[in-house]
Design a protein around this motif. Structure first.
Motif, PDB file in Angstrom:
ATOM      1  N   LEU A 289      30.969  25.874  44.501  1.00  0.00           N
ATOM      2  CA  LEU A 289      29.999  24.654  44.600  1.00  0.00           C
ATOM      3  C   LEU A 289      30.066  24.304  45.921  1.00  0.00           C
ATOM      4  CD1 LEU A 289      29.229  22.551  41.855  1.00  0.00           C
ATOM      5  CD2 LEU A 289      28.822  25.498  41.915  1.00  0.00           C
ATOM      6  N   TYR A 290      28.798  23.992  46.802  1.00  0.00           N
ATOM      7  CA  TYR A 290      28.708  23.367  47.850  1.00  0.00           C
ATOM      8  C   TYR A 290      27.157  22.891  48.044  1.00  0.00           C
ATOM      9  CZ  TYR A 290      28.235  22.319  52.649  1.00  0.00           C
ATOM     10  OH  TYR A 290      27.684  21.413  53.996  1.00  0.00           O
ATOM     11  N   GLN A 291      27.434  20.931  47.672  1.00  0.00           N
ATOM     12  CA  GLN A 291      26.788  19.789  47.535  1.00  0.00           C
ATOM     13  C   GLN A 291      25.862  20.493  46.647  1.00  0.00           C
ATOM     14  OE1 GLN A 291      24.457  20.621  50.986  1.00  0.00           O
ATOM     15  NE2 GLN A 291      25.889  18.832  52.582  1.00  0.00           N
ATOM     16  N   GLY A 292      26.905  20.696  45.183  1.00  0.00           N
ATOM     17  CA  GLY A 292      26.260  21.298  44.506  1.00  0.00           C
ATOM     18  C   GLY A 292      25.579  22.511  43.384  1.00  0.00           C
ATOM     19  N   ARG A 293      25.441  23.289  44.672  1.00  0.00           N
ATOM     20  CA  ARG A 293      24.133  24.226  44.369  1.00  0.00           C
ATOM     21  C   ARG A 293      25.939  25.519  45.271  1.00  0.00           C
ATOM     22  NH1 ARG A 293      19.220  23.787  45.454  1.00  0.00           N
ATOM     23  NH2 ARG A 293      19.045  26.189  46.156  1.00  0.00           N
ATOM     24  N   VAL A 294      25.127  27.062  44.192  1.00  0.00           N
ATOM     25  CA  VAL A 294      26.572  27.869  43.918  1.00  0.00           C
ATOM     26  C   VAL A 294      26.709  28.014  44.817  1.00  0.00           C
ATOM     27  CG1 VAL A 294      26.585  30.122  43.452  1.00  0.00           C
ATOM     28  CG2 VAL A 294      26.562  28.436  41.261  1.00  0.00           C
ATOM     29  N   TRP A 295      27.444  28.549  45.746  1.00  0.00           N
ATOM     30  CA  TRP A 295      27.796  29.393  47.149  1.00  0.00           C
ATOM     31  C   TRP A 295      28.416  30.922  47.035  1.00  0.00           C
ATOM     32  CZ3 TRP A 295      31.837  31.117  49.616  1.00  0.00           C
ATOM     33  CH2 TRP A 295      33.065  29.935  49.800  1.00  0.00           C
ATOM     34  N   ARG A 296      28.935  30.953  46.177  1.00  0.00           N
ATOM     35  CA  ARG A 296      29.737  32.519  46.131  1.00  0.00           C
ATOM     36  C   ARG A 296      29.945  32.271  44.052  1.00  0.00           C
ATOM     37  NH1 ARG A 296      35.141  33.209  48.341  1.00  0.00           N
ATOM     38  NH2 ARG A 296      34.466  34.078  49.887  1.00  0.00           N
ATOM     39  N   PHE A 297      29.551  33.511  43.608  1.00  0.00           N
ATOM     40  CA  PHE A 297      29.537  33.963  41.915  1.00  0.00           C
ATOM     41  C   PHE A 297      30.614  34.335  41.928  1.00  0.00           C
ATOM     42  CE2 PHE A 297      26.930  35.728  38.684  1.00  0.00           C
ATOM     43  CZ  PHE A 297      27.590  35.634  37.552  1.00  0.00           C
ATOM     44  N   THR A 298      31.417  34.232  40.806  1.00  0.00           N
ATOM     45  CA  THR A 298      32.124  35.882  40.650  1.00  0.00           C
ATOM     46  C   THR A 298      32.063  36.038  39.299  1.00  0.00           C
ATOM     47  OG1 THR A 298      33.740  35.125  42.351  1.00  0.00           O
ATOM     48  CG2 THR A 298      35.218  36.938  40.693  1.00  0.00           C
ATOM     49  N   LEU A 299      30.979  37.321  39.135  1.00  0.00           N
ATOM     50  CA  LEU A 299      31.243  38.008  36.971  1.00  0.00           C
ATOM     51  C   LEU A 299      32.743  38.243  37.270  1.00  0.00           C
ATOM     52  CD1 LEU A 299      29.632  37.913  34.779  1.00  0.00           C
ATOM     53  CD2 LEU A 299      28.933  40.045  35.581  1.00  0.00           C
ATOM     54  N   PHE A 300      33.187  38.064  36.267  1.00  0.00           N
ATOM     55  CA  PHE A 300      35.043  39.059  35.725  1.00  0.00           C
ATOM     56  C   PHE A 300      35.145  38.777  33.867  1.00  0.00           C
ATOM     57  CE2 PHE A 300      39.004  38.903  34.399  1.00  0.00           C
ATOM     58  CZ  PHE A 300      39.804  40.306  35.490  1.00  0.00           C
ATOM     59  N   HIS A 301      34.986  39.617  33.736  1.00  0.00           N
ATOM     60  CA  HIS A 301      35.252  40.511  32.074  1.00  0.00           C
ATOM     61  C   HIS A 301      37.137  39.695  31.904  1.00  0.00           C
ATOM     62  CE1 HIS A 301      31.632  41.421  31.885  1.00  0.00           C
ATOM     63  NE2 HIS A 301      31.304  42.387  32.739  1.00  0.00           N
ATOM     64  N   PRO A 302      37.376  39.214  30.885  1.00  0.00           N
ATOM     65  CA  PRO A 302      38.542  39.217  30.791  1.00  0.00           C
ATOM     66  C   PRO A 302      39.084  40.195  29.520  1.00  0.00           C
ATOM     67  CG  PRO A 302      37.056  36.571  30.519  1.00  0.00           C
ATOM     68  CD  PRO A 302      36.146  37.894  30.765  1.00  0.00           C
ATOM     69  N   LEU A 303      40.197  40.157  30.292  1.00  0.00           N
ATOM     70  CA  LEU A 303      40.915  41.654  28.997  1.00  0.00           C
ATOM     71  C   LEU A 303      41.150  40.717  27.816  1.00  0.00           C
ATOM     72  CD1 LEU A 303      43.596  43.369  31.721  1.00  0.00           C
ATOM     73  CD2 LEU A 303      41.320  43.951  30.740  1.00  0.00           C
ATOM     74  N   PRO A 304      41.123  41.282  27.079  1.00  0.00           N
ATOM     75  CA  PRO A 304      41.305  40.611  25.618  1.00  0.00           C
ATOM     76  C   PRO A 304      42.543  40.364  25.847  1.00  0.00           C
ATOM     77  CG  PRO A 304      40.261  43.138  25.131  1.00  0.00           C
ATOM     78  CD  PRO A 304      39.929  42.901  26.825  1.00  0.00           C
ATOM     79  N   ALA A 305      43.405  39.727  24.867  1.00  0.00           N
ATOM     80  CA  ALA A 305      45.143  38.309  24.447  1.00  0.00           C
ATOM     81  C   ALA A 305      45.407  40.758  23.770  1.00  0.00           C
ATOM     82  CB  ALA A 305      44.550  37.893  23.417  1.00  0.00           C
ATOM     83  N   ARG A 306      46.903  40.481  24.321  1.00  0.00           N
ATOM     84  CA  ARG A 306      47.716  41.188  23.590  1.00  0.00           C
ATOM     85  C   ARG A 306      48.255  40.931  22.362  1.00  0.00           C
ATOM     86  NH1 ARG A 306      51.989  43.462  28.216  1.00  0.00           N
ATOM     87  NH2 ARG A 306      52.472  44.218  25.779  1.00  0.00           N
ATOM     88  N   VAL A 307      48.127  41.101  21.520  1.00  0.00           N
ATOM     89  CA  VAL A 307      48.737  40.302  20.272  1.00  0.00           C
ATOM     90  C   VAL A 307      50.357  41.429  19.613  1.00  0.00           C
ATOM     91  CG1 VAL A 307      46.092  39.430  19.396  1.00  0.00           C
ATOM     92  CG2 VAL A 307      47.181  41.929  18.585  1.00  0.00           C
TER      93      VAL A 307
END
Length: 307
Positions: A289-307
């Motif tokens: 954020l910059y001054q409360g508004r989004v200036w960069r947005f990153t979309l990521f899909h985390p890997l499932p936890a290993r068991v």
């Protein structure tokens, strides 16, 4: 007067950050000895000790026998070291016999909610530089907690992630050692506001009006990044959301973490019943954020936890 371990645990559980700092300093050598015995000399051993200190901040309230805190701390380090030997995994959570397990497994945010140190922690995290704060939030408060996933989200090498985390943990540990009975701002109201805001925006998006969310809360020249994939602006984000909705995908907000100009949402992705493998099970929205508004947005899909 020199306090016993039990005294320090009781004080820490009551919210005395300085007492926890004294406790960790007292047992740091023993914790490091455990790490070195399993990992040898090098950054992995130091990481195991520093990670254990941060875990202790979150979970000190769960210690049932304050006099047994030393083996509890060493067990956390031992678990960290063993996970390092097995390969990349989420941040470890030790479960020795000396702590009271919750009825259900809490998220890191929920675990912190249960400790009297919560306000101190968020104050201390807020004092970090933005780059150190970002990797700290991802490591300890999100599903994208492995070094490799953090590196992907941030677009930096794994070595840089290690360096930033090491610097952040030293700063947090130093803050514990120098902390006094100072009062820190109550973080609950701010967190509640972020949760309400997140739910409202996701609900609006699910109704097919994500374009309005973007117009009202993103800068016109905001950038969208998909690590290892596309880059673009607001139009890319809107097209992606609309495409998911048309395919029958829905999102449900599961976690909100914020500090300073870093805001993280974690959502469950719900594939349509006739195509259950359409999308990954979860998404992480990193909003800078910059001054409360989004200036960069990153979309990521985390890997499932290993068991």
């Amino acid at each position: 007067m020199t306090h016993s371990d039990a005294d320090l645990v009781v004080l820490a559980q009551a919210g005395d950050a300085g007492a926890l700092g004294v406790l960790l300093a007292r047992h740091e050598a023993g914790m490091r000895a455990v790490a070195l015995s399993l990992l040898g000399y090098g950054p992995d051993a130091e990481d195991a000790v520093q990670d254990a200190m941060v875990v202790a901040v979150r979970r000190i309230g769960e210690v049932r026998d304050p006099a047994a805190v030393a083996p509890w701390l060493r067990t956390i380090v031992r678990n960290n070291a063993r996970m390092t030997l097995r390969g990349p995994r989420p941040v470890p959570v030790a479960e020795p016999e000396w702590f009271t397990p919750p009825s259900t497994t809490p998220t890191p945010e929920e675990a912190l909610d249960r400790t009297a140190l919560r306000d101190w922690v968020w104050h201390a995290v807020g004092q970090l530089s933005e780059s150190d704060r970002l990797v700290t939030l991802l490591r300890y408060f999100s599903d994208a907690s492995s070094y490799e996933q953090i590196a992907a989200v941030c677009g930096v090498p794994v070595g840089t992630v290690r360096s930033r985390l090491s610097h952040a943990r030293r700063a947090l540990a130093g803050g514990l050692r120098t902390s006094s009975a100072s009062a820190y701002a109550d973080s609950t109201a701010a967190d509640d506001a972020r949760w309400r805001e997140g739910r409202d925006m996701i609900d609006t998006a699910m109704r097919g009006d994500f374009d309005r969310v973007v117009r009202e809360h993103w800068w016109p020249d905001a950038e969208m990044i998909v690590p290892g994939g596309r880059r673009g602006g607001r139009d890319l984000a809107v097209r992606g959301m609309n495409g998911d909705l048309e395919a029958g995908v829905r999102q449900r907000l599961r976690n909100v973490v914020s500090s300073g100009n870093v805001l993280i949402w974690e959502t469950d992705l719900l594939s349509p019943p006739d195509d259950p493998e359409h999308c990954p099970p979860a998404a992480l929205w990193l909003q800078q954020l910059y001054q409360g508004r989004v200036w960069r947005f990153t979309l990521f899909h985390p890997l499932p936890a290993r068991v």
